[in-house]
Write a protein that holds these residues in place. Structure first.
Motif, PDB file in Angstrom:
ATOM      1  N   ARG A 240       0.321   8.873  -6.017  1.00 30.55           N
ATOM      2  CA  ARG A 240       0.370  10.289  -5.640  1.00 30.55           C
ATOM      3  C   ARG A 240       1.304  11.060  -6.563  1.00 30.55           C
ATOM      4  O   ARG A 240       1.006  12.189  -6.962  1.00 30.55           O
ATOM      5  CB  ARG A 240       0.792  10.433  -4.181  1.00 30.55           C
ATOM      6  CG  ARG A 240       0.659  11.874  -3.703  1.00 30.55           C
ATOM      7  CD  ARG A 240       0.777  11.996  -2.224  1.00 30.55           C
ATOM      8  NE  ARG A 240       2.123  11.643  -1.790  1.00 30.55           N
ATOM      9  CZ  ARG A 240       2.584  11.842  -0.570  1.00 30.55           C
ATOM     10  NH1 ARG A 240       1.810  12.369   0.347  1.00 30.55           N
ATOM     11  NH2 ARG A 240       3.811  11.495  -0.262  1.00 30.55           N
TER      12      ARG A 240
ATOM     13  N   PHE B 198      -8.463   7.180  -1.814  1.00 31.75           N
ATOM     14  CA  PHE B 198      -8.258   8.177  -2.865  1.00 31.75           C
ATOM     15  C   PHE B 198      -9.539   8.324  -3.663  1.00 31.75           C
ATOM     16  O   PHE B 198     -10.472   7.549  -3.504  1.00 31.75           O
ATOM     17  CB  PHE B 198      -7.075   7.821  -3.774  1.00 31.75           C
ATOM     18  CG  PHE B 198      -7.270   6.634  -4.671  1.00 31.75           C
ATOM     19  CD1 PHE B 198      -7.781   6.799  -5.963  1.00 31.75           C
ATOM     20  CD2 PHE B 198      -6.918   5.359  -4.268  1.00 31.75           C
ATOM     21  CE1 PHE B 198      -7.938   5.710  -6.812  1.00 31.75           C
ATOM     22  CE2 PHE B 198      -7.068   4.264  -5.100  1.00 31.75           C
ATOM     23  CZ  PHE B 198      -7.581   4.437  -6.375  1.00 31.75           C
ATOM     24  N   GLU B 199      -9.572   9.358  -4.503  1.00 33.78           N
ATOM     25  CA  GLU B 199     -10.756   9.564  -5.336  1.00 33.78           C
ATOM     26  C   GLU B 199     -10.359   9.740  -6.781  1.00 33.78           C
ATOM     27  O   GLU B 199      -9.239  10.132  -7.095  1.00 33.78           O
ATOM     28  CB  GLU B 199     -11.587  10.745  -4.845  1.00 33.78           C
ATOM     29  CG  GLU B 199     -10.929  12.095  -4.924  1.00 33.78           C
ATOM     30  CD  GLU B 199     -11.779  13.214  -4.343  1.00 33.78           C
ATOM     31  OE1 GLU B 199     -12.761  12.944  -3.625  1.00 33.78           O
ATOM     32  OE2 GLU B 199     -11.459  14.367  -4.620  1.00 33.78           O
TER      33      GLU B 199
ATOM     34  N   LYS C  89      -5.431  12.080  -6.250  1.00 33.86           N
ATOM     35  CA  LYS C  89      -5.778  12.793  -5.018  1.00 33.86           C
ATOM     36  C   LYS C  89      -6.141  11.795  -3.918  1.00 33.86           C
ATOM     37  O   LYS C  89      -7.137  11.084  -4.017  1.00 33.86           O
ATOM     38  CB  LYS C  89      -6.949  13.736  -5.255  1.00 33.86           C
ATOM     39  CG  LYS C  89      -7.356  14.508  -4.015  1.00 33.86           C
ATOM     40  CD  LYS C  89      -8.534  15.399  -4.272  1.00 33.86           C
ATOM     41  CE  LYS C  89      -8.974  16.077  -3.001  1.00 33.86           C
ATOM     42  NZ  LYS C  89     -10.221  16.820  -3.201  1.00 33.86           N
ATOM     43  N   PHE C  90      -5.327  11.768  -2.866  1.00 32.70           N
ATOM     44  CA  PHE C  90      -5.589  10.887  -1.732  1.00 32.70           C
ATOM     45  C   PHE C  90      -6.327  11.639  -0.631  1.00 32.70           C
ATOM     46  O   PHE C  90      -6.042  12.809  -0.371  1.00 32.70           O
ATOM     47  CB  PHE C  90      -4.284  10.296  -1.195  1.00 32.70           C
ATOM     48  CG  PHE C  90      -3.868   9.058  -1.939  1.00 32.70           C
ATOM     49  CD1 PHE C  90      -4.223   7.800  -1.477  1.00 32.70           C
ATOM     50  CD2 PHE C  90      -3.158   9.156  -3.126  1.00 32.70           C
ATOM     51  CE1 PHE C  90      -3.871   6.660  -2.177  1.00 32.70           C
ATOM     52  CE2 PHE C  90      -2.790   8.026  -3.829  1.00 32.70           C
ATOM     53  CZ  PHE C  90      -3.154   6.766  -3.352  1.00 32.70           C
TER      54      PHE C  90
ATOM     55  N   CYS D  74       0.816  -1.213   0.000  1.00 32.77           N
ATOM     56  CA  CYS D  74       0.000   0.000   0.000  1.00 32.77           C
ATOM     57  C   CYS D  74       0.854   1.268   0.000  1.00 32.77           C
ATOM     58  O   CYS D  74       0.567   2.206  -0.739  1.00 32.77           O
ATOM     59  CB  CYS D  74      -0.942  -0.012   1.216  1.00 32.77           C
ATOM     60  SG  CYS D  74      -2.095   1.375   1.258  1.00 32.77           S
TER      61      CYS D  74
ATOM     62  N   SER E  68      -6.532  10.094   2.423  1.00 31.59           N
ATOM     63  CA  SER E  68      -5.833   9.674   3.637  1.00 31.59           C
ATOM     64  C   SER E  68      -4.500   9.032   3.271  1.00 31.59           C
ATOM     65  O   SER E  68      -4.348   8.470   2.194  1.00 31.59           O
ATOM     66  CB  SER E  68      -6.687   8.692   4.449  1.00 31.59           C
ATOM     67  OG  SER E  68      -6.817   7.457   3.764  1.00 31.59           O
ATOM     68  N   GLU E  69      -3.547   9.150   4.168  1.00 28.49           N
ATOM     69  CA  GLU E  69      -2.250   8.496   4.028  1.00 28.49           C
ATOM     70  C   GLU E  69      -2.423   7.008   4.355  1.00 28.49           C
ATOM     71  O   GLU E  69      -3.390   6.640   5.027  1.00 28.49           O
ATOM     72  CB  GLU E  69      -1.264   9.115   5.024  1.00 28.49           C
ATOM     73  CG  GLU E  69      -1.066  10.607   4.865  1.00 28.49           C
ATOM     74  CD  GLU E  69       0.104  10.964   3.992  1.00 28.49           C
ATOM     75  OE1 GLU E  69       1.077  10.192   3.947  1.00 28.49           O
ATOM     76  OE2 GLU E  69       0.042  12.012   3.342  1.00 28.49           O
TER      77      GLU E  69
ATOM     78  N   GLU F 116      -4.288   0.596   4.637  1.00 25.29           N
ATOM     79  CA  GLU F 116      -5.175   1.168   3.626  1.00 25.29           C
ATOM     80  C   GLU F 116      -5.014   2.674   3.530  1.00 25.29           C
ATOM     81  O   GLU F 116      -4.568   3.333   4.460  1.00 25.29           O
ATOM     82  CB  GLU F 116      -6.639   0.813   3.904  1.00 25.29           C
ATOM     83  CG  GLU F 116      -7.240   1.497   5.085  1.00 25.29           C
ATOM     84  CD  GLU F 116      -8.710   1.154   5.283  1.00 25.29           C
ATOM     85  OE1 GLU F 116      -9.333   0.566   4.385  1.00 25.29           O
ATOM     86  OE2 GLU F 116      -9.227   1.489   6.343  1.00 25.29           O
ATOM     87  N   ALA F 117      -5.383   3.192   2.349  1.00 28.71           N
ATOM     88  CA  ALA F 117      -5.402   4.622   2.078  1.00 28.71           C
ATOM     89  C   ALA F 117      -6.570   4.880   1.129  1.00 28.71           C
ATOM     90  O   ALA F 117      -6.847   4.068   0.247  1.00 28.71           O
ATOM     91  CB  ALA F 117      -4.085   5.063   1.439  1.00 28.71           C
TER      92      ALA F 117
ATOM     93  N   PHE G 144       0.786   3.890  -2.943  1.00 31.45           N
ATOM     94  CA  PHE G 144       0.368   5.243  -2.563  1.00 31.45           C
ATOM     95  C   PHE G 144       1.341   6.271  -3.139  1.00 31.45           C
ATOM     96  O   PHE G 144       0.920   7.251  -3.767  1.00 31.45           O
ATOM     97  CB  PHE G 144       0.311   5.340  -1.028  1.00 31.45           C
ATOM     98  CG  PHE G 144       0.206   6.736  -0.494  1.00 31.45           C
ATOM     99  CD1 PHE G 144      -1.023   7.371  -0.407  1.00 31.45           C
ATOM    100  CD2 PHE G 144       1.339   7.410  -0.054  1.00 31.45           C
ATOM    101  CE1 PHE G 144      -1.120   8.655   0.105  1.00 31.45           C
ATOM    102  CE2 PHE G 144       1.252   8.693   0.453  1.00 31.45           C
ATOM    103  CZ  PHE G 144       0.020   9.320   0.539  1.00 31.45           C
TER     104      PHE G 144
ATOM    105  N   ASP H  27     -10.725   2.571  -1.937  1.00 30.08           N
ATOM    106  CA  ASP H  27      -9.941   2.153  -0.788  1.00 30.08           C
ATOM    107  C   ASP H  27      -8.809   1.286  -1.317  1.00 30.08           C
ATOM    108  O   ASP H  27      -9.031   0.226  -1.866  1.00 30.08           O
ATOM    109  CB  ASP H  27     -10.840   1.344   0.157  1.00 30.08           C
ATOM    110  CG  ASP H  27     -10.147   0.907   1.437  1.00 30.08           C
ATOM    111  OD1 ASP H  27      -8.911   1.046   1.535  1.00 30.08           O
ATOM    112  OD2 ASP H  27     -10.852   0.409   2.318  1.00 30.08           O
TER     113      ASP H  27
END
Length: 133
Positions: free
Chosen positions: A98, A119-120, A103-104, A90, A106-107, A116-117, A94, A128
């Motif tokens: 990135r 993003f959209e 665009k995340f 992950c 959460s880290e 988990e992190a 990530f 997720d």
């Protein structure tokens, strides 16, 4: 009875823009791209190597859904459910995503079920990114 899930749909505003996001940023591959007439395009993507499931990138079109149907579907863009995408690292994924401008929200975070992190995509659909235990 139902045997398996083979396709899911993500509503998008622009299929070309969505195709670039999913292939260039997330590394998915295009599976199908067929035009059936004005405004009617069947476009699917999937993670490389995954054969069981495809994502349909669907733009609501009056020629396909009718005026009212296209309007109602357009209002739902970005309002989909959260998708869980598996990765074996992950934190590394990530950083890679990135660096490509994803665009995340959460880290990467340690959870009882894995790392988990969130993003959209371009339209606010949430994913997720999960490294399961």
């Amino acid at each position: 009875m139902i045997d398996r899930l083979i396709r899911v749909t993500i509503l998008v505003k622009d299929q070309e823009e969505a195709l670039r996001f999913y292939t260039e940023k997330l590394g998915f591959e295009k599976r199908a791209d067929v035009t059936f007439g004005p405004g009617v395009r069947w476009l699917t993507v999937a993670p490389k190597g995954q054969q069981e499931l495809e994502i349909v990138l669907q733009k609501p079109e009056p020629s396909m859904h009718g005026e009212e149907g296209a309007k109602k579907l357009s209002e739902r863009i970005g309002q989909g459910t959260t998708w869980v995408l598996e990765t074996n690292d992950c934190r590394k994924t990530f950083e890679t995503l990135r660096s490509k401008g994803v665009k995340f929200l959460s880290e990467p975070k340690e959870q009882p079920w894995g790392v988990e992190a969130l993003f959209e995509d371009l339209y606010g659909n949430i994913f997720d990114l999960l490294e399961p235990r």
